[in-house]
Scaffold this active site. Structure first.
Site: not given
Ligand code: VG1
Ligand code: CO
Length: 543
Positions: A113-114, A277, A279, A281-282, A376
């Site tokens: 992801s990010h 982001d 992938d 989804d954000r 998302k």
């Molecule tokens: C983070 C965010 C959470 C989100 C998750 C995955 O998790 O706070 O809201 O669902 O990332 O998003 P954490 O446990 O680091 O707080 V993504 O776009 O990274 O798949």
């Molecule tokens: Co993501």
């Protein structure tokens, strides 16, 4: 073609976090590391013989290698068909849609992801179930348990599949179809939104800018925003997915998408700015001269969703993660629909969406989505905003101000302390837990703690219980401070502190957010000893 059974020994650290297994690329490159985890996924599932598996990723470094592996292992384990995005590319929401549309058994999404990418960056593997959403805890726990005892994996002895040519071929008795990663997703968006209205908006001088952050959304945004909706060529920036995201964090927040923020605050700012982001989804939403917090965006989208064809019949309910601000609650209350408060992570929305209890969901971490998929969806949020703007013909700033005047404003900020010493972070949380029974009634200046607890979620659909989902300090005036440790980081620990205050008075809707929250921020440090325990003077990231 032969199927091989290869002996292996377990790794002890393959516990999926908030969103799949995320580790440094170098960890995944260890012999058998990815193989073990993939086999642990397959060993935790039943009844997939002959079924379809969707595979794709965000294009980051090591994506193609693991896709080839996953294809060979899916064949060896008895899947009948694999659908894979061309170039190995599938955004997370597009993968979710493909699973649903093709009635696949599930999907493997390769992404961190990010998190940054490249040889020294992060990689990740996530399993999604047949509803298109992230595997629920019951399955992720089974995968982890299996990973600790695994002694062999199955793999087909087959050559690499050419991921760059669309079409079908056979791998050890299984069909592999390489598909256009964008087409089905774009079609779904056309069903949900009024593309004619958005086209009319964009051809009438309304200017947009979308920063794909050299990540997976580029091809989707180019096709949908520029080709189908007629946004000016060049509206989509950094649209080529790069294995290392150009050396940046593909995290659409005010720190990592700072250039976009500067553009949107400038004199000649476009009308609407957005980013996504790694992938896809954000989403980050910035109007001309105004950043819309993700929590506010969720509330504003929910309040206006009926303006888009896909939601014209109204919403069944709204769901938000616990740390997300209560702005959406006020919208739900006014609409007379239910609001659900879930733990952090999209997997907790799946049951609510499947049961038809919620239509729109969101998280403070820039995630918003709806019942159209089970993830998302960054571009979806951008398109819903554009559809609303096309119907209302007001600026983002005016829409936000009117929203606050109607519902009140929830000042909200998240402070992240990244790469903190793991022991110090665990001690901080343990000490907070130890104080829970005595905090109620404590007074800090004008603030008084009403209640303090460790959030536990009781899923209304499957009755499962998820405990220890964040420490909450709830104040008498409705303000909140929440503490939790990230479940997606790969180095040390990340402490997240979420701070919120509700302000009903429109005369006080123009305050600087950090100033509006200053006394709560001080209480957070006072109660948790953040500075003392982490040795940090300030957060690494403020969103
Ligand atoms: C983070 C965010 C959470 C989100 C998750 C995955 O998790 O706070 O809201 O669902 O990332 O998003 P954490 O446990 O680091 O707080 V993504 O776009 O990274 O798949
Ligand atoms: Co993501």
């Amino acid at each position: 073609m032969t199927i091989k059974t290869v002996q292996t020994t377990p790794f002890s650290d393959q516990k999926p976090g908030t969103s799949g297994l995320r580790k440094k690329v170098t960890v995944f490159q260890q012999k058998n590391y990815a193989e073990n985890f993939l086999q642990s996924i397959f060993d935790s599932l039943e009844g997939f013989a002959g079924e379809t598996l969707v595979i794709g990723g965000d294009g980051r470094f090591y994506n193609r290698e693991v896709i080839q592996l996953a294809i060979r292992m899916a064949a060896a384990n008895g899947f009948g068909r694999v659908l894979v995005g061309r170039g190995g590319i599938l955004s997370t929401p597009a993968a979710s849609h493909l699973i649903r549309k093709n009635k696949a058994f599930g999907g493997i999404v390769l992404s961190a992801s990010h998190n940054p990418g490249g040889p020294d960056g992060d990689f990740g593997i996530k399993y999604n179930i047949g509803n298109g959403g992230p595997a629920p805890e019951k399955i992720t726990e089974a995968i982890f348990a299996r990973s600790r005892t695994i002694d062999s994996y199955r793999i087909a002895d087959a050559p690499d599949v050419n991921l760059d040519a669309e079409g079908s071929r056979e791998v050890a008795g299984m069909t592999v179809t390489v598909i256009d990663p964008v087409a089905d997703y774009a079609e779904l968006m056309e069903e949900l939104f009024d593309f004619d209205a958005i086209r009319a908006l964009l051809s009438g001088g309304f200017r947009i800018v979308f920063d794909a952050m050299s990540a997976v959304t580029g091809p989707y945004a180019k096709e949908i925003l520029e080709n189908r909706l007629g946004a000016a060529k060049g509206s989509v920036l950094n649209f080529m997915p790069l294995p290392d995201f150009g050396g940046h964090h593909p995290d659409p927040n005010l720190v990592h998408a700072h250039a976009l923020y500067e553009t949107m605050m400038g004199d000649d700012a476009p009308d609407f700015g957005a980013a996504s982001d790694g992938d896809g989804d954000r989403n980050l939403i910035i109007g001309k001269g105004i950043f819309v917090t993700p929590s506010d965006s969720l509330a504003m989208l929910a309040a206006n969703a009926h303006l888009a064809p896909g939601y014209s019949k109204g919403l069944a309910g709204i769901a938000r993660s616990m740390p997300t601000s209560g702005a959406a609650d006020r919208v739900a209350e006014k609409m007379g629909i239910a609001i659900y408060e879930t733990p952090t992570g999209w997997k907790f929305f799946g049951n609510l969406l499947d049961a038809g209890l919620a239509t729109i969901c969101g998280e403070e971490s820039a995630g918003t989505g709806s019942s159209h998929v089970r993830e998302k969806d960054g571009l979806w949020a951008v398109l819903l905003w554009l559809n609303i703007l096309a119907m209302r013909r007001e600026s983002v700033k005016d829409i936000a101000r009117q929203h606050w005047a109607t519902y009140g404003r929830n000042y909200y900020s998240r402070h992240d302390y990244e790469e903190v010493d793991t022991t110090a972070a665990n001690d901080l949380v343990a000490a907070l837990r130890g104080q829970l029974s005595t905090l109620a009634g404590t007074v800090f200046g004008a603030l008084r703690i009403r209640a303090a607890d460790d959030f536990a979620y009781h899923d209304p659909v499957d009755r499962s219980v998820s405990e220890h989902q964040g420490i909450r300090l709830l104040f008498e005036d409705g303000s909140r401070v929440v503490f939790r440790l990230s479940g997606t980081g790969t180095t040390g620990a990340t402490l997240r502190v979420y701070i919120e205050r509700f302000e009903p008075d429109p005369a006080r809707h123009d305050l600087d957010t950090q100033e509006a929250l200053a006394d709560l921020i001080a209480v957070a440090d006072d109660v948790a000893g953040i500075r003392r325990r982490t040795g940090r003077d300030a957060p690494s990231v403020i969103t």
